[in-house]
Design an enzyme around this catalytic site. Structure first.
Site, short mmCIF file in Angstrom:
data_model
loop_
_atom_site.label_atom_id
_atom_site.label_comp_id
_atom_site.label_asym_id
_atom_site.label_seq_id
_atom_site.Cartn_x
_atom_site.Cartn_y
_atom_site.Cartn_z
N LYS A 262 0.66 -12.06 -1.28
CA LYS A 262 -0.69 -12.09 -1.85
C LYS A 262 -1.63 -12.91 -0.98
O LYS A 262 -2.78 -12.58 -0.80
CB LYS A 262 -0.63 -12.69 -3.26
CG LYS A 262 -1.97 -12.70 -3.98
CD LYS A 262 -2.43 -11.30 -4.31
CE LYS A 262 -3.80 -11.25 -4.93
NZ LYS A 262 -4.40 -9.91 -4.79
N HIS B 164 -11.48 14.94 16.38
CA HIS B 164 -11.25 14.32 17.69
C HIS B 164 -9.80 13.87 17.86
O HIS B 164 -9.51 13.05 18.73
CB HIS B 164 -12.20 13.13 17.87
CG HIS B 164 -13.63 13.52 17.90
ND1 HIS B 164 -14.19 14.23 18.94
CD2 HIS B 164 -14.62 13.36 16.99
CE1 HIS B 164 -15.47 14.46 18.69
NE2 HIS B 164 -15.75 13.96 17.49
N TRP C 159 9.00 -16.49 1.79
CA TRP C 159 8.64 -15.24 2.47
C TRP C 159 9.00 -15.48 3.93
O TRP C 159 8.38 -16.30 4.61
CB TRP C 159 7.14 -14.97 2.29
CG TRP C 159 6.66 -13.65 2.80
CD1 TRP C 159 6.68 -12.46 2.14
CD2 TRP C 159 6.04 -13.39 4.07
NE1 TRP C 159 6.11 -11.48 2.91
CE2 TRP C 159 5.72 -12.01 4.10
CE3 TRP C 159 5.71 -14.17 5.18
CZ2 TRP C 159 5.09 -11.40 5.19
CZ3 TRP C 159 5.10 -13.57 6.26
CH2 TRP C 159 4.81 -12.20 6.25
N CYS D 119 5.08 -17.94 0.63
CA CYS D 119 5.95 -18.95 0.01
C CYS D 119 5.22 -19.69 -1.10
O CYS D 119 4.00 -19.77 -1.11
CB CYS D 119 6.38 -19.96 1.05
SG CYS D 119 7.18 -19.21 2.45
N ARG E 135 2.85 -13.66 -5.32
CA ARG E 135 2.41 -13.91 -3.95
C ARG E 135 3.29 -13.19 -2.93
O ARG E 135 2.92 -13.11 -1.77
CB ARG E 135 2.42 -15.42 -3.67
CG ARG E 135 1.48 -16.18 -4.59
CD ARG E 135 1.72 -17.66 -4.50
NE ARG E 135 1.40 -18.16 -3.16
CZ ARG E 135 0.19 -18.57 -2.81
NH1 ARG E 135 -0.78 -18.57 -3.68
NH2 ARG E 135 -0.04 -19.02 -1.60
N GLU F 275 0.16 0.54 0.64
CA GLU F 275 0.68 -0.76 0.20
C GLU F 275 1.67 -0.63 -0.96
O GLU F 275 2.69 -1.29 -0.97
CB GLU F 275 -0.47 -1.65 -0.30
CG GLU F 275 -1.22 -2.36 0.79
CD GLU F 275 -2.19 -3.38 0.22
OE1 GLU F 275 -3.01 -3.01 -0.64
OE2 GLU F 275 -2.12 -4.53 0.63
N LYS G 272 -4.60 1.09 -0.07
CA LYS G 272 -4.01 0.91 -1.41
C LYS G 272 -2.77 1.79 -1.55
O LYS G 272 -1.74 1.37 -2.03
CB LYS G 272 -5.00 1.28 -2.53
CG LYS G 272 -6.06 0.29 -2.82
CD LYS G 272 -5.60 -0.97 -3.53
CE LYS G 272 -5.21 -2.06 -2.60
NZ LYS G 272 -6.18 -2.82 -1.92
N ASN H 160 6.09 -25.02 2.68
CA ASN H 160 5.27 -23.83 2.96
C ASN H 160 4.60 -24.04 4.31
O ASN H 160 4.18 -25.16 4.61
CB ASN H 160 4.14 -23.68 1.93
CG ASN H 160 4.63 -23.08 0.63
OD1 ASN H 160 5.81 -22.81 0.48
ND2 ASN H 160 3.72 -22.89 -0.30
N GLY H 161 4.46 -22.97 5.10
CA GLY H 161 3.76 -23.09 6.39
C GLY H 161 4.69 -22.83 7.55
O GLY H 161 5.82 -22.33 7.36
#
Ligand code: M6R
Length: 615
Positions: A610, A511, A77, A2, A27, A495, A492, A103-104
């Site tokens: 991010k 294995h 987010w 956020c 982000r 993502e 990478k 945020n949070g």
């Protein structure tokens, strides 16, 4: 994750809020919203998906946008409730006079909600933020003072928050508060700004006040007042913001990720600058605050980090154990928190984080700080929460990294870990590697040129990327110091392209993972000309025997071995111990070009953020 923006002044708030949010987009988010104030009223507009959707909504509200000179904005987010318009911020209360962005995470939101329901609060969304909005509004009902309402409410809230709040009865101010989530107040002339991160406001001001945990602030257009948790007025330093607005431009590259990959040679030069001056000199690491005596007493090193930073830590383990001869454990912060970890005053804890705001790592660091371990923080954000927890702060100065997929910050972390490992060795008086270290120092000095040479010709990598972009699965293998390169290369790829990619120690292939190999599962093998070359080659033979397509990444392949591979990417010659720093550039480019061929949103991949500020 956020992001928050706030503005109070004489300019068009909507333009400043949208511009600020666009600089926080990197982000990662799934919806956005703004509250615009004019004529003592607040108008809330929200949209699901990309910020452009909100911009389209605002185009239809030109009357409000042209008048509003105060406002707050948010990109969300999702944590509590789906990423819908309804759940997007800002949130409000029954009478709609009070508006909040946050945020949070409010940990006790259920408990608070039950209490607020009993007072008649009506909830529209599934978010924890709306609970905070009703709570502050309820306190306002008792105090009729926005500052006091915020001060009372935060005392009842458990969890992490950065709040930005407005009330129609107090049109001259925005009230802010924070705990365990970043919030800064940008200082302007006749105007002030609020943001959860610097890029949101850097084009308007280079001066800011960092709000500390438990502080509450009142921001007016020509004044800023900060109060501590006892309600006393305090004075926070006005700091100079470290970024140039230029740093958040793509500079002609199609994506930030590609630009940041290309910045890596300079990133290496920056990290080495002042620390490594010629191969005959000792490493200079003034930022590391342990005395030589204390360094000699270190009995263990614990590296804690997440994601890409964790992979850098794995390379760190290899070199710290080899050169400094100190047992080193590397653990994801999210697991470290839940173990009864053993640490004391002779433990060196290294926290690695690009953002310095990763909640898991912050919690782990706070936890081990209580055991008197020495805390060294390697971060790209010297202004972050983690940096403020450090006993030794090792800033990597890679410049702001906008692409969600970390690239140049990984490079900077690697080089910092080489510096630290050699520094520990030299301060312990270990001399048996002197010749090898001289060679490595010389190669470190030459590394930026080798990165540049690699980046000058990416045609082969682009061709291979195109050829393999239609595969659904990938395996990356390596051994020794490049095992973390296999993990990072696979991370990478998944993502940004959403291809199922997994990194394994090459020896582990037989294995279990070998069961998955056939012509549909390409294997990318990293084989440097060091001690593990022959062994990785044998593992490649095993893969080949199962019809897997083979891509080799190496600084040298013997002529007799070349036919084993379907495709080869040859990097400039480099010693085994430094090879992760060159191999990773190839793997970053391969992931980038595959995602680009697939038409993915390279800089803002779905579901990712991010800076992961929730545990
Ligand atoms: O800011 P941090 O380095 O603490 O972040 C840790 C991870 O969230 C981060 O590395 C993540 O894995 C990136 N998306 C990697 O590209």
């Amino acid at each position: 994750m956020c992001g928050i923006i706030g503005y109070i002044g004489d300019k068009k708030a909507s333009e400043i809020l949208i511009s600020g949010l666009s600089h926080l987009e990197y982000r990662g988010y799934d919806s956005s919203g703004v509250a615009l104030c004019c004529d003592d009223k607040t108008y809330i507009y929200k949209a699901q998906g990309k910020l452009n959707n909100l911009v389209e909504v605002l185009k239809t509200k030109e009357d409000i946008c042209s008048k509003a000179t105060k406002g707050i904005g948010h990109i969300r987010w999702a944590t509590h409730g789906l990423p819908t318009t309804l759940n997007a911020h800002p949130h409000t209360c029954n009478c709609k006079n009070f508006t909040l962005v946050h945020n949070g995470i409010i940990e006790n939101y259920q408990e608070l909600k039950e209490e607020l329901l009993s007072y008649g609060c009506i909830f529209q969304s599934q978010t924890d933020t709306e609970v905070a909005a009703h709570l502050i509004a309820h306190e306002y009902g008792k105090t009729h003072d926005l500052l006091k309402a915020m001060q009372n409410a935060v005392k009842k809230i458990k969890g992490a928050f950065a709040f930005c709040a407005i009330h129609n009865n107090e049109p001259d101010k925005i009230v802010v508060a924070k705990r365990n989530a970043p919030l800064i107040i940008g200082v302007g002339e006749g105007e002030n700004f609020i943001a959860s991160d610097i890029p949101a406001i850097i084009e308007y001001t280079k001066k800011a006040i960092y709000l500390s945990d438990y502080q509450v602030g009142v921001v007016k257009k020509d004044s800023i007042q900060i109060y501590d948790d006892n309600g006393n007025l305090v004075i926070n330093k006005v700091e100079h913001l470290p970024f140039e607005a230029m740093a958040i431009s793509k500079m002609g590259y199609k994506h930030f990720m590609l630009k940041e990959i290309h910045e890596q040679s300079d990133v290496v030069r920056n990290v080495l600058s002042g620390k490594l001056i010629g191969h005959d000199n000792k490493i200079n690491l003034d930022e590391f605050k342990l005395t030589q005596e204390k360094i000699k007493n270190i009995t263990r090193v614990q590296i804690i980090a997440c994601g890409t930073s964790l992979h850098a830590g794995l390379v760190g383990k290899y070199i710290i154990e080899k050169f400094a001869n100190i047992p080193t454990d590397v653990e994801p912060s999210s697991e470290y928190i839940y173990r009864d970890t053993i640490a004391d005053e002779n433990t060196l804890v290294i926290g690695i984080s690009q953002s310095g705001e990763t909640a898991d790592t912050i919690t782990a660091i706070k936890q081990v700080k209580e055991k008197n371990a020495h805390i060294a923080i390697i971060t790209n954000r010297a202004d972050s929460t983690m940096a403020r927890l450090a006993d030794s702060l090792l800033p990597v100065n890679a410049g702001i990294e906008v692409s969600v997929a970390a690239t140049k910050s990984y490079m900077a972390q690697l080089i910092s870990l080489y510096m630290l490992a050699i520094y520990l060795m030299e301060n312990k008086g270990i001399t048996k590697f002197d010749n090898e270290i001289k060679k490595i120092k010389q190669e470190l000095i030459e590394l930026p040129n080798k990165i540049e040479a690699l980046l000058e010709n990416t045609d082969n990598i682009q061709k291979i990327a195109k050829k393999y972009s239609s595969y659904k699965d990938f395996i990356f293998i390596a051994r020794g110091i490049n095992f973390p390169s296999a993990l990072e290369g696979a991370l990478k790829l998944k993502e940004i392209s959403y291809i199922n990619a997994t990194g394994y120690g090459a020896g582990e292939l037989k294995h279990g993972p070998i069961a998955m190999l056939d012509e549909n599962m390409p294997v990318l093998a990293i084989l440097n000309s060091g001690i593990v070359y022959d062994k990785v080659l044998s593992n490649c033979e095993e893969a080949r025997a199962r019809q897997a397509k083979l891509i080799g990444v190496a600084d040298y392949i013997a002529d007799k071995d070349k036919d084993l591979f379907d495709d080869l990417i040859i990097i400039p010659p480099v010693c085994d111990l430094l090879s992760p720093a060159l191999n990773i550039v190839v793997l970053q480019l391969l992931a980038y070009y595959i995602a680009e061929y697939l038409g993915k949103d390279v800089d803002q991949p779905r579901n990712l953020a991010k800076s992961v500020t929730v545990e």
